[in-house]
Design an enzyme around this catalytic site. Structure first.
Site, short mmCIF file in Angstrom:
data_model
loop_
_atom_site.label_atom_id
_atom_site.label_comp_id
_atom_site.label_asym_id
_atom_site.label_seq_id
_atom_site.Cartn_x
_atom_site.Cartn_y
_atom_site.Cartn_z
N LYS A 97 0.81 -1.16 -0.14
CA LYS A 97 0.00 0.06 0.06
C LYS A 97 0.88 1.07 -0.21
O LYS A 97 1.57 1.51 1.06
CB LYS A 97 -0.91 0.11 1.11
CG LYS A 97 -1.92 0.96 1.15
CD LYS A 97 -2.66 1.92 2.20
CE LYS A 97 -1.93 2.91 2.69
NZ LYS A 97 -2.00 4.30 1.53
N GLY A 150 6.54 4.85 8.48
CA GLY A 150 5.75 6.17 8.33
C GLY A 150 5.93 6.90 9.60
O GLY A 150 6.88 6.67 10.07
N SER A 151 4.97 7.60 10.19
CA SER A 151 5.20 8.24 11.09
C SER A 151 5.00 7.74 12.49
O SER A 151 4.23 6.61 12.46
CB SER A 151 3.93 9.67 11.28
OG SER A 151 2.95 9.01 11.18
N THR A 152 5.55 7.98 13.64
CA THR A 152 5.37 7.40 14.77
C THR A 152 3.80 7.42 15.19
O THR A 152 3.45 6.27 15.82
CB THR A 152 6.13 8.17 15.89
OG1 THR A 152 7.78 7.99 15.31
CG2 THR A 152 6.25 7.56 17.29
N GLU A 153 3.23 8.49 15.17
CA GLU A 153 1.78 8.44 15.38
C GLU A 153 1.22 7.34 14.89
O GLU A 153 0.43 6.61 15.33
CB GLU A 153 1.15 9.96 14.91
CG GLU A 153 -0.08 10.21 15.25
CD GLU A 153 -0.75 11.33 14.70
OE1 GLU A 153 -0.06 12.11 13.98
OE2 GLU A 153 -1.81 11.59 14.76
N ILE A 154 1.26 7.33 13.31
CA ILE A 154 0.24 6.13 12.60
C ILE A 154 1.05 4.85 13.12
O ILE A 154 0.24 3.97 13.14
CB ILE A 154 0.30 6.45 11.14
CG1 ILE A 154 -0.22 7.86 10.86
CG2 ILE A 154 -0.39 5.32 10.33
CD1 ILE A 154 -1.64 8.07 10.81
N GLY A 155 2.25 4.81 13.42
CA GLY A 155 3.15 3.65 13.55
C GLY A 155 2.31 2.92 14.77
O GLY A 155 2.10 1.67 15.00
N GLU A 172 9.22 1.19 11.03
CA GLU A 172 10.28 2.41 10.80
C GLU A 172 9.52 3.58 10.71
O GLU A 172 8.84 4.08 10.05
CB GLU A 172 10.77 2.12 9.39
CG GLU A 172 11.57 0.57 9.27
CD GLU A 172 12.77 0.28 10.03
OE1 GLU A 172 13.29 1.36 10.66
OE2 GLU A 172 13.21 -0.88 9.98
N CYS A 206 13.64 10.47 7.20
CA CYS A 206 13.72 9.91 8.52
C CYS A 206 15.02 10.08 9.27
O CYS A 206 15.15 10.17 10.47
CB CYS A 206 12.95 8.70 8.71
SG CYS A 206 13.70 7.60 7.58
N GLU A 303 10.20 16.37 15.13
CA GLU A 303 10.61 16.05 13.81
C GLU A 303 10.11 16.98 12.75
O GLU A 303 8.52 17.09 12.76
CB GLU A 303 10.31 14.45 13.39
CG GLU A 303 10.64 14.19 12.10
CD GLU A 303 10.21 12.77 11.68
OE1 GLU A 303 9.06 12.47 11.59
OE2 GLU A 303 11.00 12.15 11.09
P1 NAP Z 1 2.25 8.60 7.68
O1 NAP Z 1 1.25 9.61 7.61
O2 NAP Z 1 2.45 7.57 8.85
O3 NAP Z 1 1.80 7.39 6.53
C1 NAP Z 1 2.73 6.28 6.27
C2 NAP Z 1 1.79 5.35 5.45
O4 NAP Z 1 0.52 4.74 6.28
C3 NAP Z 1 0.92 5.67 4.26
O5 NAP Z 1 0.80 4.79 3.24
C4 NAP Z 1 -0.57 6.27 4.72
O6 NAP Z 1 -1.47 6.20 3.80
C5 NAP Z 1 -0.63 4.85 5.81
N1 NAP Z 1 -1.55 5.11 6.70
C6 NAP Z 1 -2.21 6.29 7.19
N2 NAP Z 1 -3.26 5.94 8.30
C7 NAP Z 1 -3.21 4.68 8.21
C8 NAP Z 1 -3.78 3.84 9.08
N3 NAP Z 1 -4.67 4.26 10.09
N4 NAP Z 1 -3.32 2.41 9.28
C9 NAP Z 1 -2.54 1.93 8.34
N5 NAP Z 1 -2.07 2.54 7.39
C10 NAP Z 1 -2.17 3.93 7.64
O7 NAP Z 1 3.68 9.04 7.11
P2 NAP Z 1 4.18 9.86 5.87
O8 NAP Z 1 3.50 11.21 6.00
O9 NAP Z 1 3.80 9.30 4.69
O10 NAP Z 1 5.77 9.87 5.93
C11 NAP Z 1 6.41 10.62 6.69
C12 NAP Z 1 6.91 9.71 7.96
O11 NAP Z 1 7.64 8.43 7.87
C13 NAP Z 1 7.89 10.60 8.83
O12 NAP Z 1 7.64 10.71 10.11
C14 NAP Z 1 9.11 9.88 8.58
O13 NAP Z 1 10.08 9.98 9.73
C15 NAP Z 1 8.76 8.48 8.50
N6 NAP Z 1 9.64 7.67 7.67
C16 NAP Z 1 10.40 6.72 8.37
C17 NAP Z 1 11.36 6.07 8.01
C18 NAP Z 1 12.33 4.88 8.61
O14 NAP Z 1 12.74 3.85 7.94
N7 NAP Z 1 12.31 5.04 9.92
C19 NAP Z 1 11.61 6.21 6.46
C20 NAP Z 1 10.81 6.99 5.72
C21 NAP Z 1 9.67 7.95 6.54
P3 NAP Z 1 -2.01 7.60 3.32
O15 NAP Z 1 -0.89 8.35 2.60
O16 NAP Z 1 -3.17 7.23 2.35
O17 NAP Z 1 -2.25 8.35 4.51
#
Ligand code: NAP
Length: 398
Positions: A97, A150-155, A172, A206, A303
């Protein structure tokens, strides 16, 4: 994939404003990841264990079943590859996804896998809103493992939703990584390389080294060179070959950076360069250096996920280390010093999953990547990723 590097790169660049040269490198990286796991598989297996009882004990690694890979928009193609490749190599099926902002290269990956002869259904790409599609995948009883970036909040929400079915999860998440510069380091090398360790991908990384700790005696020398290197960075059209930094992915993402910088300004912090929109059209924000920070400042603790760095001096190693570790995150970081003992001591003491000594390069296909604390659970890349997509079975022959 190698035959389609340019198509993948153009799609990524058009979709999220990634500089075309970076997009090409990331497309190439995706191919290398598949190559690596094709070979890694023949070195991945179980153990023979010397247990009591006179029999033979062996462990084997088995596929989990269907894996949901949920990925973000900042490095859409390589992250999709570094989840799909090891999961498929280990014998699983994958539902990928992509983030709503960046579906194009995930769809291309699915198409290329199909053209390359991967059996139908083994890699499915399912774009759509995270709150709907993502959540449905996490809760679905046939999904055995959720691999999320993705983000810590959604994680945290994903982990919660997965808990009902005791689903395996790897996460991650976010970061606020330190860049630590000692007076005995090669200051010119540190200052030349460090701007892109935070501003690359317009800071939407990240691993961005967004908290810089500089030993007080070299602060001015380091800062001057850091500012000079930053002001030389080419910000502009992502499709231009010379561009090093493109726009932010969305207006909302630029507003986040602007809000952090505005608050810092209002609190009397110094904006040494940047802090403005360099171009009229597009969601551009210039690479921004902030000094005069206090450790309680939001811009220092949270962040930003934009092209904003905070630079602070330190006097003694002990206080600095306490401040480095005073963060909910622990993903990446760098230590610059010519003292090997100090490098070893600090590398062991910094709470972080990945660290670079005298370099800002820390993501390697062959090595584990992931975070301590709220930066995540589990590891992508290297052989560790294969462990994360398999169950460990113990068999005893009596
Ligand atoms: P995000 O808002 O957390 O979204 C990540 C993914 O999760 C997207 O595909 C999103 O879909 C999906 N999602 C949203 N709500 C969900 C739910 N309730 N259940 C399951 N999946 C859901 O993060 P982002 O804004 O795309 O990315 C930025 C964040 O990623 C930053 O905090 C960054 O630090 C982190 N990141 C971490 C790493 C690492 O390896 N540690 C690498 C890259 C990025 P939608 O797009 O449709 O909302």
């Amino acid at each position: 994939m190698r035959e389609n590097i340019e198509i993948i790169a153009q799609a990524e660049s058009h979709n999220i404003g990634k500089p075309i040269s970076d997009a090409r490198d990331e497309a190439e990286l995706g191919a290398r990841i598949f190559e690596y796991y094709a070979g890694a598989l023949s070195h991945f297996g179980g153990q023979t264990l010397p247990v009591g009882g006179g029999g033979l004990d062996i462990t084997v690694r088995e596929p989990m079943g269907v894996v949901a890979a949920i990925v973000p928009w900042n490095f859409p193609f390589p992250i999709a590859c570094w989840k799909a490749a090891p999961a498929l190599a280990a014998g699983n099926a994958v539902i990928l996804k992509p983030a709503s902002l960046s579906p194009l290269t995930a769809i291309l990956l699915g198409t290329l896998a199909h053209e390359a002869g991967l059996p139908a259904g083994l890699l499915q790409v399912l774009p759509g809103p995270g709150g709907l599609i993502g959540e449905a995948l996490v809760k679905h009883p046939l999904i055995r493992k959720v691999s999320f970036t993705g983000s810590t909040e959604i994680g945290s929400q994903v982990m919660n939703a997965a808990s009902a079915g005791i689903k395996r999860v790897s996460l991650e998440l976010g970061g606020k990584s330190p860049n630590i510069v000692f007076a005995d380091a090669d200051i010119a090398a540190a200052a030349a390389s460090s701007p892109m360790s935070v501003f690359a991908n317009t800071g939407q990384d990240c691993c961005a080294r967004s908290r810089v700790f500089v030993e007080e005696s070299v602060l001015e020398e380091y800062l001057d060179q850091f500012i000079q290197s930053t002001e030389k960075i080419v910000v502009g059209d992502p499709l231009s070959e010379a561009t090093q930094i493109g726009p932010l992915v969305s207006e909302q993402q630029r507003t986040v950076s602007e809000t952090f910088v505005k608050e810092a300004r209002e609190n009397g912090r110094m904006i040494r360069t940047g802090g403005e929109r360099p171009l009229e059209k597009g969601f551009y924000y210039s690479p921004t250096i902030v000094t005069g920070i206090e450790v309680e400042d939001r811009i220092w603790r949270e962040e930003v996920f934009g092209p904003v760095v905070c630079i602070r001096p330190f006097r003694d190693e002990e206080t600095m280390l306490r401040e480095v570790n005073d963060s909910p995150y622990g993903l990446s970081g760098s230590i610059w010093t010519s003292d090997v003992k100090r490098a070893i001591r600090l590398a062991r003491a910094v709470e972080s999953g990945v660290l670079g000594i005298n370099t800002n390069s820390t993501v390697h296909v062959e090595a584990p990547f992931g975070g301590f604390k709220q930066s995540g659970i589990g590891r992508d890349l290297g052989m560790s990723a294969l462990e994360g997509y398999t169950e460990l079975k113990n068999i005893y022959f009596g």
